[in-house]
Design a protein around this motif. Sequence first.
Motif, PDB file in Angstrom:
ATOM      1  N   LEU A 182      -3.688  -1.988   3.442  1.00 44.47           N
ATOM      2  CA  LEU A 182      -2.640  -2.176   2.437  1.00 44.47           C
ATOM      3  C   LEU A 182      -1.659  -1.010   2.481  1.00 44.47           C
TER       4      LEU A 182
ATOM      5  N   LEU B 296       2.300  -1.551   3.290  1.00 45.36           N
ATOM      6  CA  LEU B 296       3.352  -1.192   2.342  1.00 45.36           C
ATOM      7  C   LEU B 296       4.278  -0.129   2.923  1.00 45.36           C
TER       8      LEU B 296
ATOM      9  N   ALA C 155       4.603  -6.293  -4.108  1.00 43.16           N
ATOM     10  CA  ALA C 155       3.324  -6.583  -3.446  1.00 43.16           C
ATOM     11  C   ALA C 155       2.468  -7.511  -4.286  1.00 43.16           C
TER      12      ALA C 155
ATOM     13  N   SER D  56      -1.156   0.557  -4.117  1.00 40.52           N
ATOM     14  CA  SER D  56       0.040  -0.227  -4.418  1.00 40.52           C
ATOM     15  C   SER D  56       0.856   0.393  -5.551  1.00 40.52           C
TER      16      SER D  56
ATOM     17  N   ALA E  28       4.338   0.627  -3.821  1.00 45.37           N
ATOM     18  CA  ALA E  28       5.184  -0.550  -4.109  1.00 45.37           C
ATOM     19  C   ALA E  28       5.977  -0.305  -5.381  1.00 45.37           C
TER      20      ALA E  28
ATOM     21  N   THR F 253       3.803  -4.357  -8.425  1.00 45.65           N
ATOM     22  CA  THR F 253       2.485  -4.808  -7.972  1.00 45.65           C
ATOM     23  C   THR F 253       2.066  -6.012  -8.799  1.00 45.65           C
TER      24      THR F 253
ATOM     25  N   CYS G   2      -0.506  -9.986   0.432  1.00 39.16           N
ATOM     26  CA  CYS G   2      -1.519  -9.378   1.287  1.00 39.16           C
ATOM     27  C   CYS G   2      -2.924  -9.890   0.962  1.00 39.16           C
TER      28      CYS G   2
END
Length: 523
Positions: free
Chosen positions: A374, A378, A391, A411, A415, A418, A478
């Motif tokens: 992950l 990202l 994400a 995340s 991100a 999320t 994902c």
Amino acid sequence: MTHIATPLNHLFAQIPVEVMTPSSIPQVPIRGIALDSRNVKPGDLFVALVGGNTDGHRYIPAAVANGAAVVIGSRPSSEVNSSVPYIQVEDTRFALAHLSVAFNGFPARSMMMIGVTGTDGKTTTSKLIYQILLAAGLKAGIISTVNAVIGDEIIDTGFHVTTPEAPEVQHYLRQMKESGVTHAVLEATSHGLAQHRATACEFDIAVVTNITHEHLDYHGSYEGYRYAKAQLFRHLEATVEKAGGNPRLAVLNKDDRSFDFLNELVKGRKVTYSLGQDTDIYAEDINYDPSGLHFTAVLPDGSRLPVDSALLGAYNLSNILAALATTIIGVGIDASVARAGILAMSEVPGRMERIDLGQDFLAIVDFAHTPNALKVALETARQLTEGRVIAVFGSAGLRDREKRRLMAEVSARLADVTILTAEDPRTESLDDILAEMGRAASGQGGQEEKTYFRVPDRGEAVRLGVKMARPGDLVIACGKGHEQSMCFGTTEYLWDDRTAMRAALAERLGLDGYPMPYLPTQE
């Protein structure tokens, strides 16, 4: 393709499996090997395996009723109910692997065998190696967690898959041998290695991508997980002499935390690769853009090879270097041919796969289902857009629980938005899983309903990500990638993140003909 029945004593005479039963091995002809009583056919050998959720010894009567001619198990004969010859061995999985190999005529001995393991990147690296082999004009086959490819035949290997069971692996290898395949690539998972599914595959080249945080629910610790992965390199030592030679080469990633351990473990030939220098193959002049990767590979002789690929991200650059090291140094393929093989490979299904219905932002589906995967997904997403990264992902039930916290934290840091959602909750409470992940996101400064959201239905979660996207943003789903189902309770529901992403995009764009797949969380 049909098997000629083989006497069981002939099979045992060819393999290193110790029999604990006092009597001799019967000369019963074996027509097949089964490990599920429901799949037993008349004349089959039934192997009773003991797993985390079941004990195959309980199903011996059912296997016999379906026609099993002989049964193999690990319990004493006094503890089982078998009306046909019963043979006790110490390790049924070890025996299953070697019996499968002998039953199929030791097919790996006729091919160069390339095994690929690692937490992330196994499938992509396997496909890259396979593509280079084809570019070199070699007759190649591949068994991955996505499918098996033998010549023009593509064989689906299932819903949620690891390395196929030993009888299937050897069956595929026998098909390859009979179709003239000279080079075979096998993706080897930690479960597959620990459970002897890849045992006796006579590996000539062993490749590792990375060993990070995954499957600790099964292996108990990182060290246990690493030990399972390392089995692939131990198999190199057991490979028999082959007419085509014995490279017995280990391909190691110097950038990975596993390097020192594996480098010490491997006593034979090895080659290293890295995104930096001081390795046999490394990269320089690296350029990332939405069209893919562009870099120069520096080879052991100091020569420089310009490489272009449609794949995205630094982690795929590492996968490409592993494939180049394997094929140029291990197989002996010309560098220019290897370059052409890399260029010929388009996106791998479900691996940073772009979904485009004409929207003004990027939409991507990726298989990233570990904290490290992950993270790099990202980071790659950030390289591809100047807009926001949105994400969408979850964390599986009845699996490594620590991943939930780690992935939510990753995340929350990387991100802009999320969206936490379902990902195979199985028999665990989905609300509890999401609450656990939400707490982790909050611990990194996330604000619920502002920077992170909890949306139990995965279809709605993808819809939300697409709905929130502004021009120039990037939405990435994902965790599921190419997979074709999701498990709720004990039921597998048909599900494909790529279909869901297209459905959400079509709704936003007013396009017909893209229905959202059904999940029970819709109700």
